[in-house]
Design a protein around this motif. Structure first.
Motif, mmCIF file in Angstrom:
data_model
loop_
_atom_site.group_PDB
_atom_site.id
_atom_site.type_symbol
_atom_site.label_atom_id
_atom_site.label_comp_id
_atom_site.label_asym_id
_atom_site.label_seq_id
_atom_site.Cartn_x
_atom_site.Cartn_y
_atom_site.Cartn_z
ATOM 1 N N MET A 66 7.739 4.448 2.297
ATOM 2 C CA MET A 66 7.204 4.205 3.643
ATOM 3 C C MET A 66 5.700 4.445 3.707
ATOM 4 O O MET A 66 5.055 4.116 4.695
ATOM 5 C CB MET A 66 7.900 5.091 4.674
ATOM 6 N N THR A 115 3.568 7.604 9.445
ATOM 7 C CA THR A 115 4.675 6.732 9.044
ATOM 8 C C THR A 115 5.914 7.584 8.755
ATOM 9 O O THR A 115 5.865 8.814 8.818
ATOM 10 C CB THR A 115 4.342 5.931 7.769
ATOM 11 N N THR A 169 2.145 3.553 3.420
ATOM 12 C CA THR A 169 1.500 2.239 3.379
ATOM 13 C C THR A 169 0.220 2.250 2.537
ATOM 14 O O THR A 169 -0.408 1.216 2.390
ATOM 15 C CB THR A 169 1.119 1.775 4.804
HETATM 16 S S1 SF4 Z 1 -1.287 8.612 6.037
HETATM 17 FE FE1 SF4 Z 1 0.835 8.554 5.316
HETATM 18 S S2 SF4 Z 1 1.243 6.359 5.062
HETATM 19 FE FE2 SF4 Z 1 -0.978 6.570 5.142
HETATM 20 S S3 SF4 Z 1 -1.627 6.793 2.999
HETATM 21 FE FE3 SF4 Z 1 -1.346 8.851 3.813
HETATM 22 S S4 SF4 Z 1 0.759 9.376 3.232
HETATM 23 FE FE4 SF4 Z 1 0.568 7.162 3.056
#
Ligand code: SF4
Ligand SMILES: Cc1cc2nc3c(=O)[nH]c(=O)nc-3n(C[C@H](O)[C@H](O)[C@H](O)COP(=O)(O)OP(=O)(O)OC[C@H]3O[C@@H](n4cnc5c(N)ncnc54)[C@H](O)[C@@H]3O)c2cc1C
Ligand code: SF4
Lengths: 413, 474
Positions: A24, A102, A26
């Motif tokens: 999940m 996410t 991205t």
């Molecule tokens: S905020 Fe969450 S979805 Fe975005 S790169 Fe970081 S871990 Fe991945």
């Protein structure tokens, strides 16, 4: 789950179990920077101590962790020494998780631990972590100390006065038992002065936090099972901790339901009240049950320990206690509460990478100094250790004190 | 390991041993992005801190004929930083200084690594702002502006590249040049009235040099703001309203989103819209120096709505939820600046076909895209935004997809390329386009344009080292 997917290497069992969560991510980079809009001022700061130090994207935030996990699961990467370095220099501070929005979010910390769990299979674990992990199996602490010395901090007079049955077991933790003994002492003195119904267990083991954080869940289970029996032994309804790491272990790792789709990490059946010492005191202050006998006329700033703050969302109780202390002038650091900056010690980093760990602590001390505070306080003996070492190293005028140490000064007759 | 140790050693001599690597594990996160563009590993990653270090790296790359890919955060949603032909990925995040905020003249000077988060916080202390997009706050302001980024003041000023006031650039061959007023004095206020050499580095996706400093116009924050909303059944009706309203030049932004884009997150796979829900939702942000000014703008907006209704345009009264309103005024925003709105739980993929398109083509293209997307079982999550200038603007289809499934990735890629294919003849110009979009665009391009593009590229970058492959030519 993910393990069935044709792209996944099945032998990384712990990671494969999380594949659907990891997927999940991205790769959006939200986790690289702490940010929030504010009506008057926007908040913006680097939150990841690992990224701040090593700069490459392979170190920065949970994006880096999901990426490493993907690379391993898809067989694009082998578990090399570089992977080990990128995996074990994370302090598990959770700043990245704060920013992720996410469905990877709830599984981020667990993914970091799973990467470490896999590292053990390949022997890709820093030597220092291997050393204390061998010791902890025998002596129940990671400090190379003897289990039989665990209660040496406790004066005989207090020991003898402790009841056999009590509402709470004060869970001292390894750092306060063997290193920052003054915090344990201050805590029992305060509890006595305030009439808290507590006792200290004769046979406390490490809470297992260092084991959880370094991916050693099976071993941690042994510790959880043992510590879970303490409550029955003392007829207690809950634990009180001094340490943020113990608090998270007892409250979350031992007992919290995990996000949907996970297998329970421990599979033990444990349900109990867990409080941090400052929560007990804050509640008594709210009820008007605390009478201060002196003043603490100093400027104080508070460091949120990651495991108490971000991971368990205990932000206000320690602040309420500090703000109630007569004479104390409280100032905030720019990075506070959910946007706090790690002391640099967590996740096995202090033992494995002492220089980097202290460099991170020095950044935090510098931030504290900029507030004009004379005293840097916190609610975790482990943060205390790293921050006070950084203060000494930097020759800073700032003084490190645990909240309970400050309190014991104003509760004295 | 990626590249060879001889080159690595030279890179490490330039930037310091800890800031250059050819270790595959450490380079892996640079090999892919959010999109369906095929991953490719760099051979080296290097993190310079100074202009001089960049010059030395580029000279080395020229001598050795090694590609160089400029990179800051990699959020461009176009595969633009995926090292198509390997080479040196130049991560500029260490160059993160705000060098000047000049409120007297009204500009600021920044380095490439300055994030939207940092810039917005610094400007706000002075009561100023810049055009903030709806991307992660960690993304680079400079990288956004030089690639025609779209910020929240697009209705007032146009796109962010129109707010560039000066720049410093290192040419692919290693020379440094200042462009605009900063070439003559230490004032970074304007590109005009000089020959527009800045155009050699704007919209080129890092293929013509490394911009090391950027001057941008900044704007005083207006204390009064409101978000006015209206809905419509059809793309035709919402477009008519938007054009009529933007004509008055009273708004900071006017945008419409299709029902699928209004869902958080975008439904994946395709989900049918409930019959009773409008297909289009529009918001417009108005701002002012007083409540009276805001009241006047509201009055004018109501008049436009009534006028359009009188002409037979079907507009439906509609109120935005408070969180959505906040997301439009509190920028940069965690509410809208996050992939959760698009791809929270569908498997990590996110890409778009779009964007700069004449408004008259929006409804025509939208209806074609809708058919294409439904056929591919994807949601037509489309956005229209009418930029200041002529009536043209963003026509963009935000598309989540499941990266766990190679068939789903292929499906998304095909659908998006089909959208570009039908859009280009109707005026669609993809921004920050992946190579596969360029290949479609270039089929329709004027040969003279391609010739000129190629000539300039050859002239600036004789050894074709800068982000090769990303223009669809060279
Ligand atoms: S905020 Fe969450 S979805 Fe975005 S790169 Fe970081 S871990 Fe991945
Ligand atoms: C959820 C989401 C929403 C978004 N919404 C918007 C939006 O509203 N508006 C908008 O404009 N964008 C948007 N974007 C796209 C992107 O975030 C922005 O354009 C962003 O500012 C790019 O910054 P970056 O640091 O990620 O650049 P990168 O992706 O690292 O680089 C972008 C391009 O610039 C080149 N480049 C980088 N630095 C230099 C340099 N110093 N000199 C020369 N070339 C250079 C790179 O080679 C690449 O071609 C969105 C992205 C996401 C993920
Ligand atoms: S847990 Fe902390 S140190 Fe680890 S990646 Fe996240 S922000 Fe960085």
């Amino acid at each position: 789950m993910g393990a069935e997917h044709p792209l996944v290497r099945k032998d990384y069992e712990k990671l494969a179990e999380l594949y659907n969560y990891i997927s999940m991510c991205t790769h959006c980079s939200n986790c690289k920077y702490l940010y929030e809009y504010g009506a008057k001022e926007n908040f913006a700061a680097i939150g990841c101590p690992q990224g701040d130090k090593f700069k490459l994207d392979s170190y920065f935030g949970s994006r880096a962790k999901s990426s490493l996990a993907r690379g391993l699961l898809k067989d694009k990467l082998q578990f090399t020494d570089s992977v080990m370095h990128a995996v074990f220099t994370c302090t598990t501070c959770g700043a990245c998780q704060q920013m992720c929005e996410t469905d990877f979010k709830p599984a981020i910390m667990r993914t970091i631990e799973a990467l470490r769990a896999e590292a053990w299979r390949f022997g890709k674990v820093p030597e220092a972590i291997k050393r204390w992990s061998n010791h902890i199996k025998v002596e129940r602490n990671p400090y190379m100390e003897k289990h039989s010395d665990r209660l040496n901090w406790l004066p005989n007079s207090v020991k003898e006065s402790l009841p056999k049955k009590a509402t709470y077991v004060y869970f001292v933790g390894c750092t306060a038992s063997y290193r920052q003994k003054q915090i344990a002492l201050a805590t029992v003195n305060i509890f006595k002065a305030l009439g808290v119904d507590f006792t200290v267990a004769q046979d406390e083991w490490c809470c297992g936090s260092p084991l959880f954080r370094t991916g050693q869940w099976e071993l941690a289970k042994e510790f959880a099972e043992h510590n879970a029996t303490l409550l029955d032994r003392y007829g207690a309804e809950g634990f009180i901790t001094s340490c943020a790491g113990c608090y998270k272990a007892l409250k979350k790792d031992y007992q919290e339901g995990l996000p949907e789709g996970y297998k329970d990490k421990l599979g033990i059946n444990f349900e109990a009240k867990v409080l941090h010492s400052t929560q007990v005191i804050a509640e008594m202050i709210r009820k008007g049950e605390v009478e201060f006998k002196g003043k603490f006329e100093k400027v104080v700033t508070y460091h949120d320990p990651c495991h108490l703050g971000r991971h368990c969302e205990v932000y206000e109780d320690p602040r309420e206690v500090l703000k109630a202390i007569p004479g104390l002038k409280f100032v905030e650091m720019p990075r506070n509460r959910k946007f706090s900056f790690c002391c640099g010690a967590g996740g096995g980093v202090r033992a494995a990478f002492p220089e980097y760990s202290l460099e991170t602590a020095a950044k935090r001390v510098a931030e504290a100094e900029e507030t004009g505070a004379e005293i840097l306080t916190s609610t975790c003996p482990f943060c205390y250790r790293n921050l006070s070492d950084a203060i000494t190293l930097a020759g800073s005028k700032m003084k490190m004190m645990d909240v309970t140490e400050i309190l014991s000064e104003v509760l004295k007759k | 390991m990626g590249g060879n140790d001889r080159i690595l050693k030279q890179l490490q001599e330039i930037v310091g041993p800890e800031y250059a690597t050819n270790d595959e594990a450490l380079m892996y996160p640079y090999s892919y992005d959010l999109t369906w563009n095929d991953p490719h590993m760099p051979d080296y990653v290097v993190l310079p801190k100074t202009v001089e270090q960049i010059q030395r790296i580029l000279r080395l790359a020229n001598k050795e004929r090694i590609p160089v890919v400029p990179y800051v955060t990699g959020t461009n949603i176009g595969g633009l930083c995926i090292p198509e032909e390997g080479g040196i990925l130049m991560d500029l995040k260490r160059m993160d200084q705000i060098l000047e905020i000049n409120t007297e003249v009204g500009y600021a000077v920044i380095e490439p690594g300055v994030s939207h988060a940092k810039f917005s916080a610094a400007l706000k202390k002075h009561g100023y702002e810049f055009g903030w997009g709806v991307h992660p706050a960690s993304a680079s302001v400079l990288a956004m502006a030089i690639n025609h980024g779209i910020g929240h003041l697009n209705g007032r000023f146009g796109i962010n590249s129109q707010m560039i006031s000066s720049m410093e650039v290192v040419l692919p061959t290693g020379e440094v040049a200042k462009i605009g007023s900063c070439a003559y004095s230490n004032s970074w206020h304007s590109l005009y009235p000089l020959p527009m050499l800045a155009g050699l580095f704007i919209g080129w996706l890092g293929t013509t040099g490394i911009v090391t400093k950027l001057g941008v116009w900044i704007s005083k924050i207006r204390p009064y703001k409101d978000v006015l909303t209206i809905a419509a059944e059809s793309a035709e009706d919402i477009t008519k309203y938007m054009v009529a309203w933007r004509d008055l030049e009273l708004c900071d932004e006017v945008t419409a989103v299709s029902w699928w884009l209004a869902q958080v997150p975008i439904p994946y796979p395709y989900k049918e819209k409930p019959a009773d829900a409008p297909e289009w939702f529009s918001y417009t942000v108005i701002s002012g120096w007083s409540e009276e000014e805001l009241a006047y703008k509201r009055k004018m907006w109501k008049e436009v709505v009534e006028r359009e209704r009188a002409k037979g345009v079907k507009l439906i009264d509609y109120e935005y939820p408070p969180e959505a309103k906040r997301g439009r005024t509190e920028l940069p925003s965690r509410i809208v600046g996050s992939t959760k709105n698009y791809s929270k739980a569908c498997g990590g993929g996110l890409a778009w076909p779009g964007t700069f398109t004449p408004c008259k083509s929006w409804p025509i293209i939208y209806n074609k895209w809708k058919e294409i997307y439904i056929r591919h079982n994807l949601s037509p999550a489309v956005r229209f935004t009418d930029f200041r200038g002529s009536h043209y603007g963003m026509l963009r289809l935000m598309t989540p997809f499941d990266k766990r499934d190679p068939k789903a990735v292929e499906n998304a890629r095909k659908a998006m390329k089909e959208c570009v294919e039908v859009g280009v003849p109707l005026g669609l110009l993809p921004y920050k386009p992946p190579v596969e979009y360029w290949n479609i665009m270039n089929k329709y391009a004027d040969p003279g344009w391609i010739m000129l593009l190629t000539k300039i590229k050859d002239c600036l970058d004789p050894n074709h080292i800068m982000n090769p492959g990303k223009l669809g030519v060279r």
